[in-house]
Motif scaffolding. Sequence first.
Motif, short mmCIF file in Angstrom:
data_model
loop_
_atom_site.label_atom_id
_atom_site.label_comp_id
_atom_site.label_asym_id
_atom_site.label_seq_id
_atom_site.Cartn_x
_atom_site.Cartn_y
_atom_site.Cartn_z
N THR A 31 -11.35 -1.24 -4.82
CA THR A 31 -10.48 -2.01 -3.91
C THR A 31 -11.28 -3.17 -3.33
O THR A 31 -12.40 -2.99 -2.85
N GLU A 110 -2.70 -3.90 -8.12
CA GLU A 110 -1.70 -3.67 -7.07
C GLU A 110 -2.14 -4.40 -5.81
O GLU A 110 -3.33 -4.39 -5.45
N TYR A 112 -1.63 -5.25 -1.64
CA TYR A 112 -1.17 -4.68 -0.36
C TYR A 112 -1.47 -5.66 0.77
O TYR A 112 -2.50 -6.34 0.75
N ARG A 113 -0.56 -5.71 1.73
CA ARG A 113 -0.81 -6.45 2.96
C ARG A 113 -1.31 -5.49 4.03
O ARG A 113 -0.76 -4.40 4.20
N ILE A 114 -2.35 -5.89 4.75
CA ILE A 114 -2.94 -5.04 5.79
C ILE A 114 -2.54 -5.59 7.15
O ILE A 114 -2.83 -6.74 7.49
N ARG A 119 -1.33 -0.35 5.41
CA ARG A 119 -1.21 -1.05 4.12
C ARG A 119 0.24 -1.01 3.65
O ARG A 119 0.81 0.06 3.45
N THR A 120 0.81 -2.21 3.46
CA THR A 120 2.18 -2.32 2.98
C THR A 120 2.15 -2.90 1.57
O THR A 120 1.61 -4.00 1.35
N PRO A 121 2.70 -2.19 0.59
CA PRO A 121 2.65 -2.69 -0.79
C PRO A 121 3.51 -3.94 -0.97
O PRO A 121 4.60 -4.04 -0.42
N TYR A 217 -5.35 -8.87 3.16
CA TYR A 217 -4.75 -8.20 2.01
C TYR A 217 -5.82 -7.37 1.31
O TYR A 217 -7.02 -7.54 1.54
N SER A 218 -5.36 -6.48 0.45
CA SER A 218 -6.28 -5.71 -0.39
C SER A 218 -5.73 -5.66 -1.81
O SER A 218 -4.51 -5.60 -2.01
N ASP A 220 -5.94 -3.43 -5.18
CA ASP A 220 -6.35 -2.18 -5.81
C ASP A 220 -6.39 -2.38 -7.32
O ASP A 220 -5.42 -2.86 -7.91
#
Length: 287
Positions: A31, A110, A112-114, A119-121, A217-218, A220
């Motif tokens: 990640t 993938e 995601y917003r942090i 974490r929201t996909p 953001y992250s 994965d």
Amino acid sequence: FQIDYTGTEPSSPCNKCLNVSWDSTPPCTCTINFTLEHSFESNVFMYYGLSNFYQNHRRYVKSRDDSQLNGDNGSLLNPSKECEPYRTNEDKPIAPCGAIANSMFNDTLELYRIDNDTRTPITLIKKGIAWWTDKNVKFRNPTGDGNNLTALFQGTTKPVNWPKPVYMLDSEPDNNGFINEDFIVWMRTAALPTFRKLYRLIERKNNLQPTLQAGKYSLDIAYNYPVHSFDGRKRMILSTISWMGGKNPFLGIAYITVGSICFFLGVVLLIIHHKYGNRNTSADIPN
């Protein structure tokens, strides 16, 4: 905006996956957290990019069977010899055959917003990424009784480097087999060793909020695709388009370079013309 996730740097979260093999089970995951300084207002295009990968090699480009990819049942069980050495495996024909299909990119990304450690996909759309002519004309699944792809591909085997057969690329029937859009995008070979290919779409939901807001953001990554052995690099790219299309500096650089060469040659020829063009080269004929 782009992120290099090759993992060659010891501090990279993906460094542990650097020497991954094609058939690693389970896949190595990592990640990468990042920050968007500016919002993306319109639809966002998510690409994967590869460097030092020569899809323009002559033998590589020819290593495919277009009749097989177009759903011809005869070519399905008897692929073209151009696919060698990826034509058969264990006395079974490979579907899809050839070096291009065998080297298909298979990392999973993938986003995601942090927000406040939550974490929201981000919804990534996997359809609509291939050219219409490729999806509806050039690539077709085999035909036969029923729509069971497992039965239609019976008697064939998967490419050597693939973890699963072509009829298991997706759970949706209209995006499976030879008409899988990730597969179709990969099969359109790149002209240069550094390239990017469309991976997913992020559609704008409404006109009141940007598609991707500025913030944390992250990413994965299921790290399946080995590039370290040939000193390649991998990256994820986020981009938008304007009314003129996407950002592609190659054509502009080519025009400027060719134009500059033509201008320089024009000046040189003009100087030569003025210096030597007025000379009388005809010999005097004596009376």
